[in-house]
Motif scaffolding. Sequence first.
Motif, PDB file in Angstrom:
ATOM      1  N   ASN A  33       0.373 -13.689  12.450  1.00 53.13           N
ATOM      2  CA  ASN A  33       0.487 -14.585  11.286  1.00 53.13           C
ATOM      3  C   ASN A  33      -0.701 -14.507  10.334  1.00 53.13           C
ATOM      4  O   ASN A  33      -0.779 -15.286   9.383  1.00 53.13           O
ATOM      5  N   THR A  34      -1.623 -13.607  10.582  1.00 49.15           N
ATOM      6  CA  THR A  34      -2.701 -13.358   9.624  1.00 49.15           C
ATOM      7  C   THR A  34      -2.140 -12.567   8.447  1.00 49.15           C
ATOM      8  O   THR A  34      -1.258 -11.721   8.621  1.00 49.15           O
ATOM      9  N   THR A  35      -2.637 -12.815   7.251  1.00 47.79           N
ATOM     10  CA  THR A  35      -2.175 -12.103   6.067  1.00 47.79           C
ATOM     11  C   THR A  35      -3.248 -11.133   5.573  1.00 47.79           C
ATOM     12  O   THR A  35      -4.440 -11.304   5.866  1.00 47.79           O
ATOM     13  N   PRO A  36      -2.861 -10.102   4.809  1.00 50.99           N
ATOM     14  CA  PRO A  36      -3.853  -9.214   4.200  1.00 50.99           C
ATOM     15  C   PRO A  36      -4.861  -9.971   3.332  1.00 50.99           C
ATOM     16  O   PRO A  36      -6.033  -9.600   3.274  1.00 50.99           O
ATOM     17  N   THR A  37      -4.400 -11.024   2.661  1.00 52.29           N
ATOM     18  CA  THR A  37      -5.313 -11.830   1.841  1.00 52.29           C
ATOM     19  C   THR A  37      -6.428 -12.425   2.690  1.00 52.29           C
ATOM     20  O   THR A  37      -7.610 -12.436   2.291  1.00 52.29           O
ATOM     21  N   GLU A  38      -6.075 -12.902   3.875  1.00 58.33           N
ATOM     22  CA  GLU A  38      -7.070 -13.474   4.781  1.00 58.33           C
ATOM     23  C   GLU A  38      -8.060 -12.413   5.250  1.00 58.33           C
ATOM     24  O   GLU A  38      -9.255 -12.698   5.415  1.00 58.33           O
ATOM     25  N   VAL A  39      -7.577 -11.191   5.469  1.00 62.83           N
ATOM     26  CA  VAL A  39      -8.469 -10.098   5.848  1.00 62.83           C
ATOM     27  C   VAL A  39      -9.502  -9.882   4.749  1.00 62.83           C
ATOM     28  O   VAL A  39     -10.708  -9.766   5.010  1.00 62.83           O
ATOM     29  N   GLY A  40      -9.036  -9.843   3.493  1.00 64.91           N
ATOM     30  CA  GLY A  40      -9.934  -9.657   2.360  1.00 64.91           C
ATOM     31  C   GLY A  40     -10.944 -10.783   2.223  1.00 64.91           C
ATOM     32  O   GLY A  40     -12.117 -10.559   1.907  1.00 64.91           O
ATOM     33  N   GLN A  41     -10.488 -12.015   2.480  1.00 61.96           N
ATOM     34  CA  GLN A  41     -11.380 -13.163   2.370  1.00 61.96           C
ATOM     35  C   GLN A  41     -12.460 -13.134   3.445  1.00 61.96           C
ATOM     36  O   GLN A  41     -13.628 -13.432   3.173  1.00 61.96           O
ATOM     37  N   LYS A  42     -12.075 -12.768   4.656  1.00 57.13           N
ATOM     38  CA  LYS A  42     -13.034 -12.703   5.758  1.00 57.13           C
ATOM     39  C   LYS A  42     -14.089 -11.624   5.523  1.00 57.13           C
ATOM     40  O   LYS A  42     -15.265 -11.797   5.880  1.00 57.13           O
ATOM     41  N   LEU A  43     -13.677 -10.498   4.941  1.00 53.65           N
ATOM     42  CA  LEU A  43     -14.594  -9.379   4.729  1.00 53.65           C
ATOM     43  C   LEU A  43     -15.212  -9.403   3.342  1.00 53.65           C
ATOM     44  O   LEU A  43     -16.069  -8.569   3.024  1.00 53.65           O
ATOM     45  N   ALA A  44     -14.759 -10.349   2.502  1.00 52.96           N
ATOM     46  CA  ALA A  44     -15.286 -10.490   1.137  1.00 52.96           C
ATOM     47  C   ALA A  44     -15.199  -9.182   0.360  1.00 52.96           C
ATOM     48  O   ALA A  44     -16.154  -8.724  -0.262  1.00 52.96           O
ATOM     49  N   VAL A  45     -14.012  -8.576   0.379  1.00 53.96           N
ATOM     50  CA  VAL A  45     -13.827  -7.302  -0.291  1.00 53.96           C
ATOM     51  C   VAL A  45     -12.353  -7.158  -0.685  1.00 53.96           C
ATOM     52  O   VAL A  45     -11.472  -7.810  -0.110  1.00 53.96           O
ATOM     53  N   LYS A  46     -12.100  -6.303  -1.653  1.00 56.53           N
ATOM     54  CA  LYS A  46     -10.739  -6.064  -2.107  1.00 56.53           C
ATOM     55  C   LYS A  46      -9.927  -5.365  -1.019  1.00 56.53           C
ATOM     56  O   LYS A  46     -10.403  -4.433  -0.368  1.00 56.53           O
ATOM     57  N   VAL A  47      -8.683  -5.817  -0.844  1.00 50.51           N
ATOM     58  CA  VAL A  47      -7.786  -5.247   0.164  1.00 50.51           C
ATOM     59  C   VAL A  47      -6.484  -4.813  -0.496  1.00 50.51           C
ATOM     60  O   VAL A  47      -5.926  -5.546  -1.318  1.00 50.51           O
ATOM     61  N   GLN A  48      -6.010  -3.624  -0.133  1.00 46.65           N
ATOM     62  CA  GLN A  48      -4.715  -3.136  -0.583  1.00 46.65           C
ATOM     63  C   GLN A  48      -3.925  -2.647   0.628  1.00 46.65           C
ATOM     64  O   GLN A  48      -4.508  -2.402   1.693  1.00 46.65           O
ATOM     65  N   THR A  49      -2.619  -2.505   0.449  1.00 47.67           N
ATOM     66  CA  THR A  49      -1.751  -2.076   1.546  1.00 47.67           C
ATOM     67  C   THR A  49      -1.056  -0.773   1.192  1.00 47.67           C
ATOM     68  O   THR A  49      -0.532  -0.621   0.080  1.00 47.67           O
ATOM     69  N   ALA A  50      -1.037   0.158   2.134  1.00 48.90           N
ATOM     70  CA  ALA A  50      -0.344   1.441   1.963  1.00 48.90           C
ATOM     71  C   ALA A  50       0.806   1.510   2.961  1.00 48.90           C
ATOM     72  O   ALA A  50       0.594   1.378   4.173  1.00 48.90           O
ATOM     73  N   ASP A  51       2.010   1.699   2.449  1.00 51.77           N
ATOM     74  CA  ASP A  51       3.168   1.782   3.329  1.00 51.77           C
ATOM     75  C   ASP A  51       3.308   3.164   3.972  1.00 51.77           C
ATOM     76  O   ASP A  51       3.773   3.276   5.104  1.00 51.77           O
ATOM     77  N   PHE A  52       2.913   4.212   3.239  1.00 50.44           N
ATOM     78  CA  PHE A  52       3.046   5.552   3.813  1.00 50.44           C
ATOM     79  C   PHE A  52       2.031   6.484   3.159  1.00 50.44           C
ATOM     80  O   PHE A  52       1.154   6.046   2.408  1.00 50.44           O
ATOM     81  N   ALA A  53       2.157   7.780   3.419  1.00 50.77           N
ATOM     82  CA  ALA A  53       1.139   8.750   3.002  1.00 50.77           C
ATOM     83  C   ALA A  53       0.928   8.765   1.495  1.00 50.77           C
ATOM     84  O   ALA A  53      -0.208   8.785   1.015  1.00 50.77           O
ATOM     85  N   LYS A  54       2.014   8.757   0.751  1.00 44.85           N
ATOM     86  CA  LYS A  54       1.908   8.807  -0.709  1.00 44.85           C
ATOM     87  C   LYS A  54       1.138   7.615  -1.247  1.00 44.85           C
ATOM     88  O   LYS A  54       0.307   7.758  -2.157  1.00 44.85           O
ATOM     89  N   ASP A  55       1.395   6.429  -0.682  1.00 46.71           N
ATOM     90  CA  ASP A  55       0.673   5.227  -1.111  1.00 46.71           C
ATOM     91  C   ASP A  55      -0.805   5.339  -0.772  1.00 46.71           C
ATOM     92  O   ASP A  55      -1.663   4.934  -1.565  1.00 46.71           O
ATOM     93  N   LEU A  56      -1.096   5.870   0.405  1.00 51.23           N
ATOM     94  CA  LEU A  56      -2.487   5.996   0.835  1.00 51.23           C
ATOM     95  C   LEU A  56      -3.260   6.946  -0.067  1.00 51.23           C
ATOM     96  O   LEU A  56      -4.364   6.625  -0.523  1.00 51.23           O
ATOM     97  N   VAL A  57      -2.671   8.102  -0.361  1.00 53.89           N
ATOM     98  CA  VAL A  57      -3.335   9.058  -1.256  1.00 53.89           C
ATOM     99  C   VAL A  57      -3.551   8.443  -2.631  1.00 53.89           C
ATOM    100  O   VAL A  57      -4.631   8.567  -3.230  1.00 53.89           O
TER     101      VAL A  57
END
Length: 438
Positions: free
Chosen positions: A407-431
């Motif tokens: 139940n943790t969200t990516p937003t919470e990850v960014g808040q805890k680490l105090a840095v911008k967070v993005q999500t990549a679904d697959f290889a093309k997104d990651l590149v």
Amino acid sequence: MRKLALKAVVAQVQQGSIAEELELVSGDIILKVNGEVVQDIIDLSFALADETVTLDVAKKSGEIVTFEVEKDFDETLGIEFENAVFDQVRSCANQCIFCFVDQMPLGMRESLYVKDDDYRLSFLYGNFITLSNLGTKDHDRIRRLHLSPLYVSIHTTNGALRAQMLNNKKSAHIMEQLQELIACGVDFHGQIVLCPTFNDGEQLEKTFEDIYRLVPAALSLAIVPVGLTKHRGHCFDLKGFAPMDCAEIIDQVTVWQQRCRSEQGKTFVYLADEFYVAAGRSLPPAEEYDGFPQLENGIGLVRCFIDEWQQCPVSSAGYTESIHLDVVCGVSSAKIIAPLVAKLVVKNLHVRVVPVENTFFGTHITVTGLLTGQDIINQLQKLDGPRDGIILPGIALRKGENVFLDNTTPTEVGQKLAVKVQTADFAKDLVSLLLNWR
């Protein structure tokens, strides 16, 4: 055993649709169509095929409204529903020695504890079913509506062994049950969850031979390793596969694959990516996956990732200033991603692949899809050095929701680490994220 009672609840209404004209909104409930209660979206699709449709709707306000709809034949209403079945998800009648749901810790979302064994979800979404709870009416409906193909958890064709592994005497009749499906005109994809000393070795060979004889109704057969979490205190004592075991399984199945390609023109029997990664073996080329019929089952995902990565153009001029990005993945995926990232040369881009150990489920679980947000946070907090951003794996998020299994969200990850967070679904997104972070 937990059951999930459902209704035909509207989740979303498409713009410009008939449903929007009727002023249906999220939260409304379809009670009846043409005076009949529909049990799932399969029923609904047939009921809505007529040019004149009557809808009984319970509005969010509690008001019951009846609509008379005139539309073109087969024109949709433009409604998306919260669930695909409106009566009740069929629960599993087995107590499998390898059941992953039984290995879930307490305190998670209610839906994660539901053991579905529903032929409708098998037809609609490719969920695997055991056939243990199908009755005469079910077979009649499957035949009448031609619900094909279905996805079947076979595990073994040794009836006595299957009854032992599934803890259900009805499960012993798998070959008869498959023949009954075939008699209904239904094709199927099969799955084997492989457990050491149970259904591997000679038993696996017997299962392959028995299912192979059912071609062409048998469309494919997947072999996946048993998944074991640390929450198995009350479960059957099972062991996982060591790298040497995985190599032996690959060698055994490769012989069958060569035979199938020679006789049928396709591989037919496929191994989960985990076997190749654990054994340190190269994955088969894409053409040997025959269109990836069991991609959702983890069969060929790594091959697709590698091929998609290699097809992505690297035309970035780089960055004017140094940028440091952390790419999060599971322990097994890091063996694939790290070498690819190492070959990505972009001016001023510094990428750190972070394999996250799964302490939530146990370190035996190394796949990316079962990572939790808290494990990711804990692992990243231990790392020193510059960090301008974090790229999280979309595969670890629940489908349709921006949330990890805990139940943790990516937003919470960014808040805890105090840095911008993005999500990549697959290889093309990651590149794309690596080349265009700013």
